[in-house]
Design a protein around this motif. Structure first.
Motif, short mmCIF file in Angstrom:
data_model
loop_
_atom_site.label_atom_id
_atom_site.label_comp_id
_atom_site.label_asym_id
_atom_site.label_seq_id
_atom_site.Cartn_x
_atom_site.Cartn_y
_atom_site.Cartn_z
N VAL A 149 0.83 -1.21 0.00
CA VAL A 149 0.00 0.00 0.00
C VAL A 149 0.87 1.26 0.00
N ASP A 150 1.88 1.31 0.88
CA ASP A 150 2.72 2.50 0.96
C ASP A 150 3.56 2.69 -0.29
N ALA A 151 4.10 1.59 -0.83
CA ALA A 151 4.90 1.69 -2.06
C ALA A 151 4.02 2.16 -3.21
N SER A 152 2.79 1.66 -3.27
CA SER A 152 1.86 2.09 -4.33
C SER A 152 1.51 3.56 -4.18
N ASP A 153 1.34 4.00 -2.93
CA ASP A 153 1.04 5.41 -2.66
C ASP A 153 2.20 6.30 -3.11
N LEU A 154 3.41 5.86 -2.82
CA LEU A 154 4.60 6.63 -3.16
C LEU A 154 4.78 6.77 -4.66
#
Length: 371
Positions: A132-137
């Motif tokens: 989720v965080d990598a996708s957000d970044l």
């Protein structure tokens, strides 16, 4: 500093109370209405033209998005320290079989890694990003990775993080076609990812020149070459000359900042430099484990050291005042050791996974972001 909501409240108070004050001065009704109209028009025009002025827009845009899980936190000194120690990781071997294939993410069951928490690491808060965080970044970005098989393994680890094991299995065969390009779009986050087969340093210059000709550049550019030059050309001076040409084109054609340390806004809820340049370094070579006699004869420690010297002389890397942040596969593979490789050149998935998370944490740090 006021946010947009605060600014709106202040504007409303001005429109409401200034006419009341004027009325208190016993001005005529027509004059009060006149001043009220002027104030309303001025505020209306100001609100609508603000986005067209860079200085004002940048002031408004300094506020972190309320939807982002990566709020601003790093000061400049902290950024410098944290970036300098990003590669200080520790690999840990667990009991079990270490003979899984290089491109098999199941190897993580036997090999894990983490950042050293001692010394200057205190306060850096490096983290392995979740899907989720990598996708957000990386939301809404165009990522290009160009190079040889090391770059391909890097792409495998990046996609494994963004897609998950099940979806990754469906594309693994296409990604591992020898000496071929690969393109994909992850529609759920608007990410475009291109892998470009570019085994020689001069191939990387051609790619940069193509960007220049099209006047369109990726948001994140990861490049690296050296192993094929060592094996097929075996001329460190020529390699160094190719890297110098590459550096010249990068600096002159790509929209990088003079300081090579930018905090431009990126599509999505966080910031990524545009473009942000990474150099994917060559891995540690274990000569006795190389799988052909030609490699053992040509790819010696002496030649490897000569190529490393040319790399640093080219001024391509950030630590040499160049534009590219080094993803130091040499250091990572050295720490993992000969247990992490079957052929003395290509390493277990954990090494490239580490490099992916180092890149992502570097993007967060240099964007003044933090989990």
């Amino acid at each position: 500093m006021f946010g947009a909501v605060h600014f709106g409240i202040v504007a409303a108070c001005v429109v409401l109370f200034v006419p009341m004050g004027l009325a208190g001065w016993h001005l005529s009704r027509n004059k009060v209405l006149f001043f009220s109209g002027i104030l309303f028009i001025a505020l209306f025009v100001g609100v609508h033209i603000t986005p067209y002025f860079t200085s004002v827009s940048s002031f408004v845009n300094t506020f972190p998005s309320t939807t982002s899980s990566l709020p601003v936190s790093y000061e400049q000194d902290d950024r410098d320290v944290c970036v300098s120690v990003l590669h200080n990781v520790i690999y840990e071997f667990k009991s079990g079989n270490m003979d899984g294939p290089l491109n098999d993410s199941s190897v993580h069951e036997d090999l894990s890694w983490y950042w050293d928490k001692s010394g200057p690491f205190v306060g850096c808060n490096f983290q392995k990003l979740s899907k989720v965080d990598a996708s957000d970044l990386l939301n809404g970005t165009w990522v290009v990775v160009a190079g040889d098989s090391q770059a391909r393994l890097f792409v495998v680890s990046l996609l494994d993080l963004l897609l998950g094991p099940e979806k990754m299995e469906a594309i693994r065969g296409d990604l591992f076609k020898r000496h071929s390009n690969y393109q994909t779009v992850i529609h759920s986050i608007g990410l475009k990812l291109d892998f470009l087969w570019a085994p020689y340093a001069k191939n990387l210059t051609d790619i940069v020149m193509e960007f220049m000709g099209n006047k369109r550049y990726p948001d994140v550019l990861v490049i690296g070459a050296g192993l094929w030059d060592m094996l097929r050309i075996t001329n460190s001076t020529e390699y160094g000359s190719s890297l110098q040409h590459l550096n010249t084109y990068l600096v002159s054609s790509l929209p990088v900042s003079p300081e090579y340390s930018t905090t431009y806004p990126v599509s999505g809820s966080v910031s990524v430099p545009t473009p942000h340049l990474f150099w994917l370094g060559s891995p540690t070579l274990i000569n006795r484990m190389l799988n052909t006699e030609e490699k053992k004869v040509k790819m010696t420690d002496a030649l490897y050291a000569a190529y490393e010297r040319e790399m640093h002389k080219s001024k391509l890397l950030r630590q040499s005042a160049g534009p590219a942040f080094l993803l130091d596969i040499k250091s990572l593979s050295q720490k993992c050791g000969d247990q992490c490789t079957e052929d003395g050149m290509h390493y277990k998935a954990a090494v490239y996974e580490t490099a992916v998370h180092i890149m992502l944490n570097a993007l967060i740090i240099e964007s003044q972001q933090k989990l």
